[in-house]
Design a protein around this motif. Structure first.
Motif, mmCIF file in Angstrom:
data_model
loop_
_atom_site.group_PDB
_atom_site.id
_atom_site.type_symbol
_atom_site.label_atom_id
_atom_site.label_comp_id
_atom_site.label_asym_id
_atom_site.label_seq_id
_atom_site.Cartn_x
_atom_site.Cartn_y
_atom_site.Cartn_z
ATOM 1 N N GLY A 147 1.366 2.443 -3.214
ATOM 2 C CA GLY A 147 2.414 3.236 -2.964
ATOM 3 C C GLY A 147 3.155 3.327 -1.153
ATOM 4 N N THR A 148 2.626 2.271 -0.753
ATOM 5 C CA THR A 148 3.347 1.969 0.524
ATOM 6 C C THR A 148 4.513 0.890 0.680
ATOM 7 O OG1 THR A 148 1.694 0.111 0.941
ATOM 8 C CG2 THR A 148 0.930 2.077 1.746
ATOM 9 N N TRP A 149 4.745 0.303 -0.188
ATOM 10 C CA TRP A 149 5.773 -0.550 -0.460
ATOM 11 C C TRP A 149 7.085 -0.241 -0.060
ATOM 12 C CZ3 TRP A 149 7.040 -5.406 0.221
ATOM 13 C CH2 TRP A 149 7.883 -6.082 -0.007
ATOM 14 N N THR A 150 7.140 1.132 -0.674
ATOM 15 C CA THR A 150 8.918 1.618 -0.447
ATOM 16 C C THR A 150 9.169 2.258 1.125
ATOM 17 O OG1 THR A 150 8.082 3.863 -1.132
ATOM 18 C CG2 THR A 150 9.281 2.239 -2.844
ATOM 19 N N ARG A 151 7.967 2.065 1.835
ATOM 20 C CA ARG A 151 8.180 2.552 3.325
ATOM 21 C C ARG A 151 8.495 1.405 3.859
ATOM 22 N NH1 ARG A 151 6.406 7.630 5.107
ATOM 23 N NH2 ARG A 151 5.260 8.838 3.544
#
Length: 199
Positions: A147-151
């Protein structure tokens, strides 16, 4: 080796490991030079991050492939931005880079290694640089799952496009540096308002 910082970056701004590898890789291209401009530089960058064995030779074609993967990743992270900024200046993004990365990804396969704890994706190729590039794509897969990719984003300032990690709570940060790029965008908007014809 720590990621190189850009305009206004600090170590606290960096992406968490291993996503910091992608941030660092994308940020090898600057507005005035390319840290991966020569095969020797590609070998040094990957070697300094333990992705290539010391002394591994890199050909011109392999260096070009590494740069194509980098530009594809740059295009992917730019899509994580809330909204692109309108500007007459070129934004440094290759419109065909994502499609190019899709084609290259077929030649950079990953496989599930269940002998590790926990199981993880590893390069399925033995070619050294291709294995290193596949490992970077594996980092993308891990970041999506975490869940860190979109940051991970590209600065909205078209003359910059530096990759940065959005640590903000609402995930709406738009510039790598408010002091530099944010102020440039605000000054440009103010100039357009002052010089716009009045009805």
């Amino acid at each position: 080796m720590p990621a190189e910082t850009g305009p206004g970056d600090t170590a606290a701004d960096a992406a968490p490991p291993p996503l910091d590898l992608i941030e660092d890789f994308v940020n090898t291209r600057h507005s005035d030079h390319d840290d991966l401009g020569a095969p020797r530089q590609v070998a040094e960058w990957f070697g300094s991050r333990a992705l290539l064995a010391p002394g591994t030779a890199v050909s011109d074609a392999q260096a070009e492939r590494a740069r194509a993967v980098r530009e594809g990743l740059r295009a992917l992270i730019a899509e994580n931005n809330v909204e692109p900024v309108a500007s007459p200046r070129p934004d440094g993004l290759d419109p065909d880079a994502r499609a190019g990365l899709a084609g290259l990804a077929h030649d950079l396969p990953l496989k599930l290694d269940v002998t590790r704890t926990p199981p993880r994706l590893v390069p399925a190729t033995e070619a050294p640089l291709d294995a290193a590039l596949a490992a970077l794509l594996g980092v993308v897969v891990e970041a999506v799952a975490a869940g860190t990719w979109t940051r991970l984003k590209a600065c909205r300032e078209p003359s910059c496009r530096w990759a940065y990690y959005d640590h903000s709570r609402n995930r709406r940060r738009t510039w790598c540096s408010m002091e530099l790029c944010g102020n440039r965008a605000k000054a440009r908007a103010a100039h357009h308002r002052r010089t716009a014809p009045r009805p």
